[in-house]
Scaffold this active site. Structure first.
Site, short mmCIF file in Angstrom:
data_model
loop_
_atom_site.label_atom_id
_atom_site.label_comp_id
_atom_site.label_asym_id
_atom_site.label_seq_id
_atom_site.Cartn_x
_atom_site.Cartn_y
_atom_site.Cartn_z
N LYS A 14 -33.30 51.23 76.34
CA LYS A 14 -32.70 52.42 77.05
C LYS A 14 -31.53 52.27 77.92
CE LYS A 14 -36.67 52.80 79.63
NZ LYS A 14 -37.30 51.75 79.15
N ARG A 89 -42.05 57.67 84.73
CA ARG A 89 -42.87 56.59 84.24
C ARG A 89 -44.17 57.01 84.15
NH1 ARG A 89 -38.96 52.27 84.59
NH2 ARG A 89 -39.58 50.35 83.37
N ARG A 128 -33.47 37.69 77.04
CA ARG A 128 -32.40 38.54 77.67
C ARG A 128 -31.91 37.61 78.76
NH1 ARG A 128 -34.15 44.84 78.70
NH2 ARG A 128 -35.40 44.01 80.41
N ARG A 161 -33.58 38.25 84.56
CA ARG A 161 -34.44 38.79 85.28
C ARG A 161 -35.65 38.50 85.86
NH1 ARG A 161 -34.36 45.28 83.80
NH2 ARG A 161 -36.52 45.09 84.28
N ARG A 172 -45.91 44.67 82.10
CA ARG A 172 -45.14 45.87 82.03
C ARG A 172 -45.42 46.68 80.66
NH1 ARG A 172 -39.26 43.13 82.11
NH2 ARG A 172 -38.45 45.17 81.94
P1 AMP Z 1 -36.58 48.76 84.56
O1 AMP Z 1 -35.42 47.91 84.99
O2 AMP Z 1 -36.66 50.41 84.39
O3 AMP Z 1 -37.29 47.83 83.52
O4 AMP Z 1 -37.31 48.69 85.93
C1 AMP Z 1 -37.87 47.42 86.32
C2 AMP Z 1 -39.14 47.65 87.35
O5 AMP Z 1 -38.80 48.48 88.47
C3 AMP Z 1 -40.45 48.07 86.71
O6 AMP Z 1 -41.11 47.17 86.07
C4 AMP Z 1 -41.23 48.88 87.81
O7 AMP Z 1 -41.56 47.67 88.83
C5 AMP Z 1 -39.93 49.32 88.62
N1 AMP Z 1 -39.70 50.58 88.17
C6 AMP Z 1 -38.52 51.44 87.89
N2 AMP Z 1 -38.62 52.48 87.50
C7 AMP Z 1 -39.85 52.98 88.07
C8 AMP Z 1 -40.50 54.15 87.95
N3 AMP Z 1 -40.08 55.44 87.50
N4 AMP Z 1 -42.00 54.08 88.38
C9 AMP Z 1 -42.48 53.04 88.85
N5 AMP Z 1 -41.88 51.76 88.98
C10 AMP Z 1 -40.55 51.81 88.32
#
Ligand code: AMP
Length: 214
Positions: A14, A89, A128, A161, A172
């Site tokens: 994404k 999400r 990554r 990360r 996740r």
């Molecule tokens: P991402 O960078 O999109 O993979 O997000 C990293 C982490 O941020 C996720 O595993 C969640 O802990 C938190 N996070 C990001 N976006 C959301 C969302 N829309 N709702 C809840 N937690 C989020």
């Protein structure tokens, strides 16, 4: 108008595809993950609250993320379009988003789900790495730097990360299956969902997405 939601499991690409879309369409990328990581770096109260959920791979509570997205969507640069990456999400997030967009008089144009089989996800994510300085992305197997673990551009040591470990990735993926995957059905009902095959060369996948957005 390009008001877009990108759906897909962690590691489905994404972020990379959002980067290609914003370049082409000149619209802002609204990544809740990036915003939360920034809040953590700045040490804000919200960032500190989000930190332990993020590190363990769990979702941050809906009310926290909904608040930041509401503020962001009301900004002027979203008037000509935006791409939501990593939000919504959960079904409650999607329902709240519908209400926020209605209030702002914005119509959603595209919901694109990037589909990648489970078995490709874990090696994609755990390998990554990125440069802490210029943010250039790398992968230990698929996108290696010229010298091991060092950025080609700035010679900085690459970082991983904190939630890209195998343990957090499993959490996740579980959160994705339980809470995020049902969104496909939600957007199918509104006739906006398009599923794109997320396996292949990054440029090929971008081309599949651009064909939908054209
Ligand atoms: P991402 O960078 O999109 O993979 O997000 C990293 C982490 O941020 C996720 O595993 C969640 O802990 C938190 N996070 C990001 N976006 C959301 C969302 N829309 N709702 C809840 N937690 C989020």
């Amino acid at each position: 108008m390009a008001n877009i939601i990108l759906l897909g499991a962690p590691g489905s690409g994404k972020g990379s595809q959002a980067a290609a879309i914003i370049k082409e369409f000149r619209i802002p990328q609204i990544s809740t993950g990036d915003m939360l990581r920034e809040a953590r770096k700045m040490g804000t109260e919200m960032g500190m609250l989000a930190a332990h959920y993020m590190d363990s791979g769990e979702l941050v509570p809906d009310e926290v993320v909904i608040g930041i997205v509401k503020e962001r969507l009301a900004m002027d640069d979203c008037k000509n379009g935006f791409i939501l990456d990593g939000f919504p999400r959960t079904i409650p997030q999607a329902q709240t988003l519908d209400g926020v967009l209605r209030e702002l008089g914005i119509e959603l144009n595209h919901v694109i789900e990037i589909d990648v089989p489970d078995e490709l996800i874990i090696p994609r994510i755990t390998g990554r790495r990125s440069c802490p300085s210029c943010k250039r992305p790398y992968h230990v197997a698929f996108l290696k730097p010229r010298s091991e673990n060092v950025c080609d551009d700035c010679s900085e040591t690459l970082v991983q990360r904190s939630d890209d470990t195998e343990e957090a990735v499993n959490v996740r993926l579980e959160a994705y299956k339980m809470k995020t995957a049902p969104l496909a059905e939600y957007y199918k009902k509104s006739g906006k969902l398009r599923v794109v095959d997320g396996v292949g060369d990054m440029k090929e996948i971008s081309a599949r997405i651009f064909a939908i957005l054209a």
